[in-house]
Design an enzyme around this catalytic site. Sequence first.
Site, PDB file in Angstrom:
ATOM      1  CD  GLU A 142      -2.820   1.456   2.309  1.00 24.76           C
ATOM      2  OE1 GLU A 142      -2.995   0.497   2.890  1.00 24.76           O
ATOM      3  OE2 GLU A 142      -3.572   2.473   2.429  1.00 24.76           O
ATOM      4  CG  ASN A 144      -5.000   4.977   0.685  1.00 23.35           C
ATOM      5  OD1 ASN A 144      -6.007   4.175   1.102  1.00 23.35           O
ATOM      6  ND2 ASN A 144      -3.633   4.753   0.883  1.00 23.35           N
ATOM      7  CD  GLU A 167      -5.894   0.221   0.111  1.00 26.00           C
ATOM      8  OE1 GLU A 167      -6.100   1.070   1.092  1.00 26.00           O
ATOM      9  OE2 GLU A 167      -5.181  -0.813   0.310  1.00 26.00           O
ATOM     10  CG  ASP A 172      -8.633   1.827   2.770  1.00 23.30           C
ATOM     11  OD1 ASP A 172      -8.716   0.963   3.665  1.00 23.30           O
ATOM     12  OD2 ASP A 172      -7.992   2.567   2.720  1.00 23.30           O
ATOM     13  CD  GLU A 231      -6.072  -0.901   6.904  1.00 29.96           C
ATOM     14  OE1 GLU A 231      -6.074  -0.617   5.938  1.00 29.96           O
ATOM     15  OE2 GLU A 231      -6.928  -0.250   7.869  1.00 29.96           O
TER      16      GLU A 231
END
Length: 402
Positions: A176, A234, A266, A296, A353
């Site tokens: 990520e 993101n 995400e 997410d 996560e």
Amino acid sequence: MGSIPKTVLLVDDEPFIRGLTRRILSGLGVESFLEASSGSEALSILKACGKSTELILCDLMMPDMDGIELVRHLSELPHPPAIAFLSGADDMVLKAACSLANARLLNVLGAVSKPISHEEILPILKRLEQRAVRPSSGPTLKIGKDDLERGIKADEFVLHYQPKVSLKSLSLSSVEALVRWEHPEHGMIFPDSFIELAESTLLIAPMTEKLVELSFRQLQKWETVGLLTRVALNLSPAMLFDTELPDRLSRLAASLALDPSRIIFEITETGAPSDEAVFLEIVTRLHMHGFVISIDDFGTGRSSLLNLEALPFSELKIDRAFVDGAAQDNTKRNILKASVGLAKSLNLKIVAEGVEHLEDWDLVTELGCDIVQGYFVSRPLPAADLPLWVTQWQSQHKGRKE
Ligand code: G
Ligand code: G
Ligand code: MN
């Protein structure tokens, strides 16, 4: 892993409980103790010798000032110690106390019911160091729009990459990308200090497009040293207003000969998209271009079941609020279990996560999550450190699973 605090302040109105707790903590390596029989006594002690106290272990029900009121006073201190609760109260009350202390920005390590045991208190003590090391630029840093605009133009934003590993193969699944600002004056600034401003000024769009390109080029660079992976980025809903975006990103991937299936976007629902139809159109087109869409922060106010029906996505990231500590918390574990069940029935990949501890790693394995991300695996790393991390991770896990 974490180290044991040296100095602990015990706050309980029962001398017997303080004695028992002291014996257990001494056995675990705590070196010195301060004791108070009430909230107000605890406060006077902290005011007198506050800085050396690393942890306050605090009962909730006490005469004069109870634990809840003490939390309020603690949050007003310049350097409050970390706090953990010790109580005969029921689970709900302990949890509520933790949430309250979190809301007051205290460093909350957890709660244990009385009488305490070695097994329950040890993981809480160990959390001290792990919590303390997360750097924070602090909410006091005031960033202005002009500075943000200048920083974007000057390419001061960099990406760190946090590994996500597959639980089946234990190999690297993707990374990520997380933005950091290398500010010429303030040093490294974390996203919690500037993402909101970037969203409200719409600067998030040009900033993210630069970051997307940076990460695509990074995938290529890693390939030249033999590391083939995927990247997750993101995308703030605040930037999903431009219907040309999917085509631009698709062309960019093509120009670098990157297969879009190596790119995961995400998405959350932060700051409700101004135009729901445009938001849906963009996400759907990204998916049609072959990019992977991931929901997410699932389970928080930012991602809801409604999304599951409307959006074309193939991965669900369960928010760390339901993962961190789930092995020791019935409510979290049940939410986690239900989310995994839901994801499986919808044929989605599930990412847990925020795994920080072995017990939670074991739990998410047992529940059948596909992918794990969290400090237990690795913190976010500068791009140049990833190849070495992968080599080390592989050599540690070679032969454990094929
Ligand atoms: O890395 P850190 O834990 O400080 O990130 C905090 C939050 O900032 C996370 O919720 C993360 O999703 C968000 N964030 C990090 N990088 C980006 C980015 O490039 N774009 C957006 N929109 N959010 C990001
Ligand atoms: O909201 P989003 O899912 O993008 O948030 C990702 C953020 O979570 C990253 O900024 C990352 O630093 C943080 N994070 C990842 N793993 C852990 C973890 O194990 N513990 C904590 N406290 N934060 C984590
Ligand atoms: Mn994310």
